[in-house]
Write a protein that holds these residues in place. Structure first.
Motif, PDB file in Angstrom:
ATOM      1  N   GLN A 131      34.092   2.811   9.354  1.00 24.57           N
ATOM      2  CA  GLN A 131      34.801   2.501  10.594  1.00 24.57           C
ATOM      3  C   GLN A 131      36.059   3.338  10.753  1.00 24.57           C
ATOM      4  O   GLN A 131      36.393   3.783  11.866  1.00 24.57           O
ATOM      5  CB  GLN A 131      35.204   1.021  10.622  1.00 24.57           C
ATOM      6  N   LEU A 132      36.782   3.523   9.659  1.00 24.11           N
ATOM      7  CA  LEU A 132      38.077   4.204   9.715  1.00 24.11           C
ATOM      8  C   LEU A 132      37.946   5.688  10.027  1.00 24.11           C
ATOM      9  O   LEU A 132      38.958   6.369  10.244  1.00 24.11           O
ATOM     10  CB  LEU A 132      38.824   4.000   8.395  1.00 24.11           C
ATOM     11  N   THR A 133      36.714   6.203  10.060  1.00 21.25           N
ATOM     12  CA  THR A 133      36.505   7.604  10.441  1.00 21.25           C
ATOM     13  C   THR A 133      35.886   7.715  11.836  1.00 21.25           C
ATOM     14  O   THR A 133      35.529   8.808  12.262  1.00 21.25           O
ATOM     15  CB  THR A 133      35.595   8.328   9.422  1.00 21.25           C
ATOM     16  N   VAL A 134      35.746   6.567  12.510  1.00 22.06           N
ATOM     17  CA  VAL A 134      35.176   6.527  13.862  1.00 22.06           C
ATOM     18  C   VAL A 134      36.182   5.827  14.772  1.00 22.06           C
ATOM     19  O   VAL A 134      36.882   4.913  14.347  1.00 22.06           O
ATOM     20  CB  VAL A 134      33.834   5.749  13.881  1.00 22.06           C
TER      21      VAL A 134
ATOM     22  N   GLN B 148      31.820   4.485  -9.024  1.00 23.52           N
ATOM     23  CA  GLN B 148      32.641   4.018 -10.142  1.00 23.52           C
ATOM     24  C   GLN B 148      32.288   4.839 -11.373  1.00 23.52           C
ATOM     25  O   GLN B 148      31.109   5.112 -11.624  1.00 23.52           O
ATOM     26  CB  GLN B 148      32.411   2.529 -10.423  1.00 23.52           C
ATOM     27  N   ASP B 149      33.311   5.245 -12.123  1.00 24.84           N
ATOM     28  CA  ASP B 149      33.108   6.062 -13.332  1.00 24.84           C
ATOM     29  C   ASP B 149      32.272   7.304 -13.047  1.00 24.84           C
ATOM     30  O   ASP B 149      31.449   7.734 -13.870  1.00 24.84           O
ATOM     31  CB  ASP B 149      32.438   5.234 -14.437  1.00 24.84           C
ATOM     32  N   GLY B 150      32.464   7.869 -11.863  1.00 28.67           N
ATOM     33  CA  GLY B 150      31.765   9.096 -11.510  1.00 28.67           C
ATOM     34  C   GLY B 150      30.311   8.924 -11.142  1.00 28.67           C
ATOM     35  O   GLY B 150      29.607   9.906 -10.910  1.00 28.67           O
ATOM     36  N   LYS B 151      29.825   7.662 -11.065  1.00 29.78           N
ATOM     37  CA  LYS B 151      28.417   7.413 -10.747  1.00 29.78           C
ATOM     38  C   LYS B 151      28.307   6.591  -9.463  1.00 29.78           C
ATOM     39  O   LYS B 151      29.071   5.645  -9.253  1.00 29.78           O
ATOM     40  CB  LYS B 151      27.736   6.656 -11.894  1.00 29.78           C
ATOM     41  N   ALA B 152      27.332   6.947  -8.644  1.00 32.19           N
ATOM     42  CA  ALA B 152      27.095   6.202  -7.415  1.00 32.19           C
ATOM     43  C   ALA B 152      26.529   4.824  -7.752  1.00 32.19           C
ATOM     44  O   ALA B 152      25.586   4.705  -8.531  1.00 32.19           O
ATOM     45  CB  ALA B 152      26.128   6.955  -6.509  1.00 32.19           C
ATOM     46  N   ILE B 153      27.119   3.771  -7.171  1.00 34.17           N
ATOM     47  CA  ILE B 153      26.591   2.422  -7.370  1.00 34.17           C
ATOM     48  C   ILE B 153      25.994   1.862  -6.088  1.00 34.17           C
ATOM     49  O   ILE B 153      25.261   0.867  -6.126  1.00 34.17           O
ATOM     50  CB  ILE B 153      27.669   1.454  -7.896  1.00 34.17           C
ATOM     51  N   PHE B 154      26.280   2.515  -4.934  1.00 37.50           N
ATOM     52  CA  PHE B 154      25.868   1.953  -3.647  1.00 37.50           C
ATOM     53  C   PHE B 154      25.880   3.068  -2.608  1.00 37.50           C
ATOM     54  O   PHE B 154      26.760   3.928  -2.617  1.00 37.50           O
ATOM     55  CB  PHE B 154      26.860   0.839  -3.257  1.00 37.50           C
ATOM     56  N   GLU B 155      24.876   3.052  -1.736  1.00 38.22           N
ATOM     57  CA  GLU B 155      24.800   4.023  -0.637  1.00 38.22           C
ATOM     58  C   GLU B 155      24.628   3.270   0.671  1.00 38.22           C
ATOM     59  O   GLU B 155      23.842   2.316   0.739  1.00 38.22           O
ATOM     60  CB  GLU B 155      23.599   4.965  -0.830  1.00 38.22           C
ATOM     61  N   LEU B 156      25.353   3.703   1.693  1.00 39.74           N
ATOM     62  CA  LEU B 156      25.265   3.057   3.006  1.00 39.74           C
ATOM     63  C   LEU B 156      25.232   4.109   4.104  1.00 39.74           C
ATOM     64  O   LEU B 156      25.988   5.090   4.057  1.00 39.74           O
ATOM     65  CB  LEU B 156      26.454   2.115   3.209  1.00 39.74           C
ATOM     66  N   VAL B 157      24.360   3.908   5.076  1.00 43.83           N
ATOM     67  CA  VAL B 157      24.367   4.694   6.314  1.00 43.83           C
ATOM     68  C   VAL B 157      24.649   3.730   7.445  1.00 43.83           C
ATOM     69  O   VAL B 157      23.958   2.717   7.592  1.00 43.83           O
ATOM     70  CB  VAL B 157      23.034   5.424   6.540  1.00 43.83           C
ATOM     71  N   ALA B 158      25.684   4.012   8.209  1.00 53.71           N
ATOM     72  CA  ALA B 158      26.066   3.154   9.332  1.00 53.71           C
ATOM     73  C   ALA B 158      26.035   3.961  10.617  1.00 53.71           C
ATOM     74  O   ALA B 158      26.381   5.148  10.635  1.00 53.71           O
ATOM     75  CB  ALA B 158      27.457   2.561   9.118  1.00 53.71           C
ATOM     76  N   SER B 159      25.621   3.302  11.697  1.00 49.89           N
ATOM     77  CA  SER B 159      25.568   3.941  12.999  1.00 49.89           C
ATOM     78  C   SER B 159      26.465   3.182  13.970  1.00 49.89           C
ATOM     79  O   SER B 159      26.529   1.949  13.942  1.00 49.89           O
ATOM     80  CB  SER B 159      24.127   3.971  13.528  1.00 49.89           C
TER      81      SER B 159
ATOM     82  N   PHE C 148      26.781   8.093  20.143  1.00 52.75           N
ATOM     83  CA  PHE C 148      26.517   7.576  18.806  1.00 52.75           C
ATOM     84  C   PHE C 148      27.257   8.401  17.751  1.00 52.75           C
ATOM     85  O   PHE C 148      27.429   9.615  17.895  1.00 52.75           O
ATOM     86  CB  PHE C 148      25.020   7.613  18.474  1.00 52.75           C
ATOM     87  N   SER C 149      27.669   7.717  16.688  1.00 55.39           N
ATOM     88  CA  SER C 149      28.204   8.377  15.487  1.00 55.39           C
ATOM     89  C   SER C 149      27.464   7.833  14.274  1.00 55.39           C
ATOM     90  O   SER C 149      27.124   6.647  14.231  1.00 55.39           O
ATOM     91  CB  SER C 149      29.701   8.110  15.318  1.00 55.39           C
ATOM     92  N   THR C 150      27.230   8.699  13.296  1.00 59.98           N
ATOM     93  CA  THR C 150      26.556   8.293  12.059  1.00 59.98           C
ATOM     94  C   THR C 150      27.432   8.665  10.868  1.00 59.98           C
ATOM     95  O   THR C 150      27.982   9.768  10.822  1.00 59.98           O
ATOM     96  CB  THR C 150      25.189   8.990  11.916  1.00 59.98           C
ATOM     97  N   ARG C 151      27.545   7.714   9.924  1.00 58.35           N
ATOM     98  CA  ARG C 151      28.333   7.951   8.721  1.00 58.35           C
ATOM     99  C   ARG C 151      27.523   7.573   7.481  1.00 58.35           C
ATOM    100  O   ARG C 151      26.781   6.596   7.482  1.00 58.35           O
ATOM    101  CB  ARG C 151      29.625   7.109   8.741  1.00 58.35           C
TER     102      ARG C 151
END
Length: 266
Positions: free
Chosen positions: A47-50, A95-106, A86-89
């Motif tokens: 949100q903070l980038t849109v 955490q610790d240099g490893k991805a724990i979660f991925e999200l695509v929001a529109s 539309f905007s897509t992010r």
């Protein structure tokens, strides 16, 4: 701690640069960070980038690794597209240099269009007719909700069963935070809802795999919403739950789907 202070703590994203945010640890008795919290914080980062005039209309996410509540969370936002309406992010939680979660929001500029939804009256007691339920102490008080299960449970009996009414206890002042709070709640008691109805199978593993939310209409998280999730299928150690959030008058404000990993104990 009141809801305003609690929300301020959960959504206190420290902006390191234009598209990178850090969330400091929040006190919790959980051994793993609640997935709904990471999803809500990731949506907030997006949100903070849109622009505020372009609200979120959907999110799709994957739970990759369990988060560690005692460690900072890094949220990296990729600006996939900014179109005319539309905007897509794409947000990666690390955490610790490893991805724990991925999200695509529109995100979508509000537009006029045909208004329709299925006519499905709410055949459940109203929240004022039901006793309050408190999430177990290990769940934490951040944020703090008034929860009214349609089928009442003993205090701190868990897992909580769907459907249930919920609302935040105090006013959520910032409009953009309402979908974030709904995202937080959207992961409450969903894994158990993905089990086959009446199943007595004991599971060695029961965790969320992916999650999706569609925000159909603006909705206030500090007004009563009925959250209902039901199992759609169980097969190959995976379950799927689908459900809705509705207002007191039955207006559909959000749809939710989650796939889970359900490995029977051997």
């Amino acid at each position: 701690m009141g809801i305003n202070e609690a929300l301020a703590e959960i959504f206190a994203l420290e902006r390191q640069d234009e598209d990178h945010f850090v969330v400091q640890p929040v006190d919790s008795e959980m051994q793993r960070t609640f997935g709904g919290q990471v999803a809500a914080q990731s949506l907030r980062a997006a949100q903070l980038t849109v622009g505020a005039e372009r609200p979120a209309h959907s999110l799709h996410a994957y739970f990759i690794r369990g988060g560690q509540p005692a460690k900072p969370l890094h949220l990296d936002v990729r600006r996939t597209r900014d179109g005319r309406t539309f905007s897509t992010r794409h947000v990666t939680a690390v955490q610790d240099g490893k991805a724990i979660f991925e999200l695509v929001a529109s995100f979508h500029d509000p537009e006029d269009g045909e208004e329709w939804q299925p006519s499905e009256p709410l055949d459940v007691p109203r929240p004022e007719e039901l006793p309050s339920y408190r999430l177990p102490s290990w769940f934490g008080d951040i944020p703090n909700f008034d929860i009214r299960p349609v089928n009442p449970l003993r205090d701190e009996e868990f897992p909580l069963r769907h459907p249930f009414w919920f609302r935040s206890l105090d006013e959520v002042a910032e409009p953009a935070l309402h979908p974030c709070v709904l995202t937080y709640v959207s992961d409450v008691a969903v894994v158990d809802s993905s089990r086959a109805p009446g199943s007595a199978v004991r599971y060695a593993t029961a965790v969320s795999l992916d999650h999706a939310v569609w925000f159909h209409r603006p909705a206030r998280a500090d007004e009563w919403l009925l959250y209902s999730m039901d199992s759609s299928i169980n097969h190959g150690a995976r379950g799927l739950a689908r459900g809705t959030m509705r207002t007191l008058d039955g207006t559909l404000v959000a749809s939710i789907a989650q796939e889970t990993l359900l490995r029977p104990a051997r």
